[in-house]
Enzyme design. Structure first.
Site, PDB file in Angstrom:
ATOM      1  N   ARG A  78       9.986  65.114  53.127  1.00 14.90           N
ATOM      2  CA  ARG A  78      10.219  66.132  51.967  1.00 14.90           C
ATOM      3  C   ARG A  78      11.118  65.587  51.130  1.00 14.90           C
ATOM      4  O   ARG A  78      12.455  66.116  50.936  1.00 14.90           O
ATOM      5  CB  ARG A  78      10.653  67.537  52.519  1.00 14.90           C
ATOM      6  CG  ARG A  78       9.765  68.197  53.616  1.00 14.90           C
ATOM      7  CD  ARG A  78       8.180  68.147  53.361  1.00 14.90           C
ATOM      8  NE  ARG A  78       7.830  69.352  52.399  1.00 14.90           N
ATOM      9  CZ  ARG A  78       7.521  70.529  53.027  1.00 14.90           C
ATOM     10  NH1 ARG A  78       7.853  70.759  54.232  1.00 14.90           N
ATOM     11  NH2 ARG A  78       7.315  71.452  51.843  1.00 14.90           N
ATOM     12  N   GLN A 122       7.145  64.423  45.942  1.00 14.82           N
ATOM     13  CA  GLN A 122       6.692  66.048  45.600  1.00 14.82           C
ATOM     14  C   GLN A 122       5.194  66.020  44.967  1.00 14.82           C
ATOM     15  O   GLN A 122       4.505  66.948  45.091  1.00 14.82           O
ATOM     16  CB  GLN A 122       7.694  66.620  44.628  1.00 14.82           C
ATOM     17  CG  GLN A 122       8.878  67.068  45.312  1.00 14.82           C
ATOM     18  CD  GLN A 122       9.897  67.623  43.937  1.00 14.82           C
ATOM     19  OE1 GLN A 122       9.518  67.635  42.885  1.00 14.82           O
ATOM     20  NE2 GLN A 122      10.887  68.276  44.460  1.00 14.82           N
ATOM     21  N   ASP A 147       2.884  66.156  47.955  1.00 13.97           N
ATOM     22  CA  ASP A 147       3.099  67.160  48.975  1.00 13.97           C
ATOM     23  C   ASP A 147       2.104  68.106  49.171  1.00 13.97           C
ATOM     24  O   ASP A 147       2.073  69.051  48.433  1.00 13.97           O
ATOM     25  CB  ASP A 147       4.593  67.672  48.510  1.00 13.97           C
ATOM     26  CG  ASP A 147       5.088  68.738  49.604  1.00 13.97           C
ATOM     27  OD1 ASP A 147       4.376  68.787  50.736  1.00 13.97           O
ATOM     28  OD2 ASP A 147       6.140  69.017  49.561  1.00 13.97           O
ATOM     29  N   SER A 156       3.385  71.847  50.219  1.00 12.44           N
ATOM     30  CA  SER A 156       3.991  72.509  49.296  1.00 12.44           C
ATOM     31  C   SER A 156       2.624  72.942  48.142  1.00 12.44           C
ATOM     32  O   SER A 156       2.736  74.375  47.644  1.00 12.44           O
ATOM     33  CB  SER A 156       4.824  71.814  48.376  1.00 12.44           C
ATOM     34  OG  SER A 156       5.987  71.614  49.125  1.00 12.44           O
ATOM     35  N   TYR A 158      12.278  70.619  56.597  1.00 13.14           N
ATOM     36  CA  TYR A 158      11.571  71.269  57.574  1.00 13.14           C
ATOM     37  C   TYR A 158      12.539  72.287  58.367  1.00 13.14           C
ATOM     38  O   TYR A 158      13.804  72.062  58.447  1.00 13.14           O
ATOM     39  CB  TYR A 158      10.909  70.646  58.750  1.00 13.14           C
ATOM     40  CG  TYR A 158       9.843  69.820  58.166  1.00 13.14           C
ATOM     41  CD1 TYR A 158       8.782  70.057  57.837  1.00 13.14           C
ATOM     42  CD2 TYR A 158      10.292  68.400  57.725  1.00 13.14           C
ATOM     43  CE1 TYR A 158       7.375  69.351  57.193  1.00 13.14           C
ATOM     44  CE2 TYR A 158       9.218  67.378  57.381  1.00 13.14           C
ATOM     45  CZ  TYR A 158       7.799  67.906  57.043  1.00 13.14           C
ATOM     46  OH  TYR A 158       7.084  67.112  56.558  1.00 13.14           O
TER      47      TYR A 158
END
Length: 375
Positions: free
Chosen positions: A119, A124, A127, A130, A225
């Site tokens: 992460r 991003q 991801d 997300s 996490y």
């Protein structure tokens, strides 16, 4: 280079690539094969794929002829025997699917599970957790509003005033924060609990109140996490949640710990203190749920409380969920395919290494291997 896209199981409405993302890969001279009907539930037809330049084939042909195979959910042990591809990319929850991962390793498949990406800022754009959690958080509030017997916003009418709904969100990750934002848009009064004090500012910026419990374990080294908490902290946490939940009309729970059963945050005793007609939407249902009564993909009614267990709410919005997931996949593919459309696995890249679960007949991911060694 040929990339194959498989149709998902009947319960799944999403697809790994929509036609618009497939077109981007085709512009890079990548061949795209789509299983017949793969995108139908996401409102992307065979004709849409063909217009983008993809080829429609049977499932067996896609499995047997693709260099890289895209499937959100795992393939069965019987299907992997026929793989031409040594590369499989999806979201396989390897910390909870040990036997399947062992089978993939034994078959010599290189497996990338994008739910295991570090992460980090650089990750991003890839991801999937997300992008999909954002949708789940949004839809969780709409699902709760639909099941709730009262208004969300405050109303002042000639017939009298209606108080706003009180919403409690347990977990201020991507799903939780989107739930907060959506509940606020609907006019609710929102409180949020999270074990990470660092998210307090984000919660307050959305107009919600942050419920603080001191003594949380440091999660800064867990790669974004959640982490296991001490028994002492859990006791204080339960007490604080019990006080808040007694005043709540809607509760959205999102708390999960990778590789472990979801923590029980709401006890039956707490639910007995809730107002009749209250609604709990449990996004951790697939790993056991945050209440002892949660059942995945089911709605349970208990003492006037509605408990909705659903860890796949993103599939109720298949068009946007597939669009965002497909862009995540596209961005990850740029890491493993070079300009000549050849497979190029750079094991020095933390994202490639972190997402890889099996390679050269071995489980190579350290977190997955650690669990495997304990069993």
């Amino acid at each position: 280079m040929t990339i194959g896209v498989l149709k998902e199981p009947d319960f799944e409405t999403r697809v790994s690539l929509l036609a618009e993302v497939a077109a981007l890969l085709i512009k890079q001279t990548v061949n795209i094969q789509i299983e017949d009907g793969a995108g139908e539930q996401a409102f992307c037809t065979n004709a849409d794929y063909e217009k983008a330049g993809a080829i429609i084939k049977t499932r067996a042909e896609v499995i047997e002829q693709s260099d890289i195979l895209l499937s959100i959910h795992p393939l069965s042990k019987s299907e992997i025997v026929n793989l031409k591809s040594e590369i499989l990319i999806g979201v396989y929850q390897p910390l909870n699917n040990q036997s399947l991962i062992q089978a993939y390793a034994a078959q010599g498949i290189t497996t990338f599970s994008l739910d295991m990406l570090p992460r980090t800022t650089r990750a991003q754009s890839m991801d999937v957790l997300s992008s999909q959690a954002n949708i789940a958080g949004y839809k969780s509030v709409l699902t709760a509003a639909n099941a709730y017997s009262r208004y969300f916003p405050m109303f002042m009418t000639a017939a009298g005033s209606v108080a706003p709904a009180k919403v409690l969100v347990l977990g201020a990750g991507v799903a939780g924060l989107q739930a907060v934002a959506t509940a606020k848009r609907l006019g609710a009064v929102v409180e949020v609990f999270d074990t990470r004090p660092a998210v307090k500012e984000e919660v307050q910026s959305l107009g919600a109140k942050f419920v603080e419990v001191e003594g949380a374990a440091d999660a800064s080294t867990a790669g974004g996490y959640a982490v296991e908490q001490t028994d002492e902290y859990k006791q204080k946490q339960q007490q604080k949640i019990a006080e808040t939940i007694a005043k709540s009309d809607i509760v959205i729970t999102t708390a999960q710990i990778p590789g472990k059963k979801a923590p029980i945050l709401i006890s039956e005793e707490m639910m007995q203190r809730m107002r009749k007609g209250a609604v709990i939407v449990d996004l951790a249902a697939s790993t056991g749920g945050n209440t002892p009564l949660t059942k995945n993909n089911e709605t349970v009614f208990q003492n006037g409380i509605t408990i909705i267990g659903n860890s796949n709410l993103q599939s109720t919005m298949p068009s946007d969920a597939s669009k965002l997931y497909g862009k995540n996949i596209f961005n990850f593919l740029q890491l493993i395919i070079n300009k000549e459309n050849e497979l190029q696995l750079n094991w020095e890249d933390e994202l490639v290494k972190g997402a890889c679960i099996t390679h050269q007949r071995r489980i190579v991911n350290e977190r997955v291997r650690a669990i495997d060694n304990r069993q």
